[in-house]
Design a protein around this motif. Structure first.
Motif, short mmCIF file in Angstrom:
data_model
loop_
_atom_site.label_atom_id
_atom_site.label_comp_id
_atom_site.label_asym_id
_atom_site.label_seq_id
_atom_site.Cartn_x
_atom_site.Cartn_y
_atom_site.Cartn_z
N VAL A 1 -6.28 0.58 -0.68
CA VAL A 1 -7.51 -0.24 -1.00
C VAL A 1 -8.49 0.28 0.32
CG1 VAL A 1 -6.62 -2.02 0.61
CG2 VAL A 1 -8.54 -2.34 -1.09
N GLU A 2 -9.67 0.42 -0.10
CA GLU A 2 -10.87 0.78 0.70
C GLU A 2 -10.89 2.48 0.63
OE1 GLU A 2 -11.05 -1.07 4.46
OE2 GLU A 2 -11.53 -2.87 3.55
N THR A 3 -9.77 3.25 0.42
CA THR A 3 -9.82 4.51 0.49
C THR A 3 -10.59 4.98 -0.85
OG1 THR A 3 -7.87 4.89 1.71
CG2 THR A 3 -8.63 6.73 0.28
N TRP A 4 -11.90 5.68 -0.54
CA TRP A 4 -12.82 6.34 -1.56
C TRP A 4 -13.38 4.91 -2.02
CZ3 TRP A 4 -10.45 11.00 -4.65
CH2 TRP A 4 -10.03 12.20 -3.70
N SER A 5 -13.73 4.10 -1.27
CA SER A 5 -14.54 2.83 -1.74
C SER A 5 -13.70 1.76 -2.82
CB SER A 5 -15.80 3.13 -2.15
OG SER A 5 -16.48 3.61 -1.31
N ALA A 6 -12.36 2.11 -2.89
CA ALA A 6 -11.49 1.38 -3.76
C ALA A 6 -11.31 -0.08 -3.28
CB ALA A 6 -10.08 2.02 -3.86
#
Length: 363
Positions: free
Chosen positions: A348-353
């Motif tokens: 979660v949050e990696t590449w705005s996921a």
């Protein structure tokens, strides 16, 4: 036509301008000389001496490519000084992944009406790309074709031939479970995904001649036009020494579709998107287009322009040598047993996921 015959000039083709361009680019080509090629332009073809280049039992490998719609940005914003490097990079990087040393290059430059000043800038950057890749610019074609191209437009294609000793070809058959994936940093968008970039620029009204929001001391157009990194010289010694099991040039199709191209049956690449920082340019493109992480993984290089597959016990040494050669190296994943293909996954949050994600492509 009253009383006088037709001439080529009146039809829109300037032989004088073409001749002047050939004179201007001859010294640029000569500057790319290397063993096997003396880079004198003229005649009807270019010669290359494989024996003089030091090969004993070589296979020839050829690649050709263009620059894609990145050229349209170059034309619209008068940024012609890097596209030749892109042209060489797209071909030369495709040769090194097969173990081949790029030897010589030919270009094709076509326009409706020859603008010799623009053509010279483009061909100077092709010569610069050849110098970086270690190959000789031994010829090319400048075509002036009235009515074929819109005013100011030109098109560019490149052809590169390399050679590899028969016993050093990179076939990928050595790749197996436990191998490590090293990612070499890209210099930007490289030369793929620009149709999407240009659509975003038009739809979002980007001011390309203003500083980039994410990099205030660089114009947005400059970050987009940064030439593709040429990885040949840093990889060649490792390839020749047999320390690399496979290489994937990350072009159209991104990490997801390019890595499987070098894998043997039964090998699956697992890429951990958390393992390297997402470049700010990539984050900007993603935010502007609200692009899903899975789509990023198959559209852009996401900060990794070349993937190096090495045996686990070689990984640290190869990474150190590549860093010493000027590359930025990330350990981005590994090979496991499974269906031939690639999975890119992030938390979660990696590449705005908004949630943990993964994308898989089977070759």
């Amino acid at each position: 036509m009253s009383g006088s015959g037709y001439t080529y000039e009146q039809a829109g083709v300037s032989i004088a301008a073409g001749n002047a361009l050939v004179r201007a680019i001859a010294p640029l080509a000569r500057a790319t000389r290397r063993k096997g090629a003396d880079a004198d332009l003229g005649g009807f073809g270019g010669f290359f001496d494989l024996k003089a280049a030091g090969f004993t039992d070589p296979l020839l490998v050829a690649a050709n490519d263009g620059v894609g719609t990145k050229l349209k940005l170059a034309i619209e914003h008068n940024r012609h000084d890097g596209v030749g490097i892109d042209l060489v990079a797209m071909c030369a990087n495709d040769l090194i992944v097969q173990g081949a040393e790029p030897l010589f290059f030919l270009d094709y430059y076509a326009s409706g009406k020859l603008d010799a000043a623009v053509a010279e800038r483009v061909i100077a950057s092709i010569a610069e790309g050849c110098r970086i890749a270690g190959c000789a610019l031994i010829g090319g074609e400048t075509a002036e074709m009235p009515g074929m191209y819109a005013d100011g437009d030109y098109d560019l294609a490149g052809f590169c031939v390399g050679a590899v000793e028969r016993d050093q070809v990179l076939t990928g058959t050595e790749i197996g479970a436990g191998d490590v994936l090293l990612g070499l940093a890209s210099s930007g968008v490289h030369s793929n995904g620009f149709s999407l970039v240009r659509r975003l620029a038009a739809d979002k009204g980007w001011k390309l001649d203003r500083p980039a929001l994410f990099e205030p001391d660089v114009l947005l157009i400059e970050t987009l036009m940064a030439p593709t990194r040429i990885y040949v010289k840093s990889l060649l010694p490792l390839v020749t020494a047999g320390r690399i099991n496979g290489l994937a040039h990350i072009t159209g199709g991104g990490l997801l579709e390019n890595i499987p191209r070098v894998l043997p049956a039964g090998a699956h690449a697992r890429v951990d998107a958390d393992a390297w920082p997402q470049p700010r340019l990539m984050a900007f493109l993603q935010a502007q287009g609200t692009i899903e992480p899975e789509e990023m993984a198959r559209t852009f290089n996401c900060g990794v322009g070349m993937v190096v597959v090495v045996a686990a016990d070689q990984a640290d040494g190869v990474a150190a040598d590549l860093e010493a050669a000027g590359e930025q190296v990330f350990r981005i994943g590994n090979i496991e047993a499974g269906e031939r293909g690639c999975t890119v996954a992030g938390s979660v949050e990696t590449w705005s996921a908004r949630a943990p994600w993964s994308a898989t492509h089977h070759a």
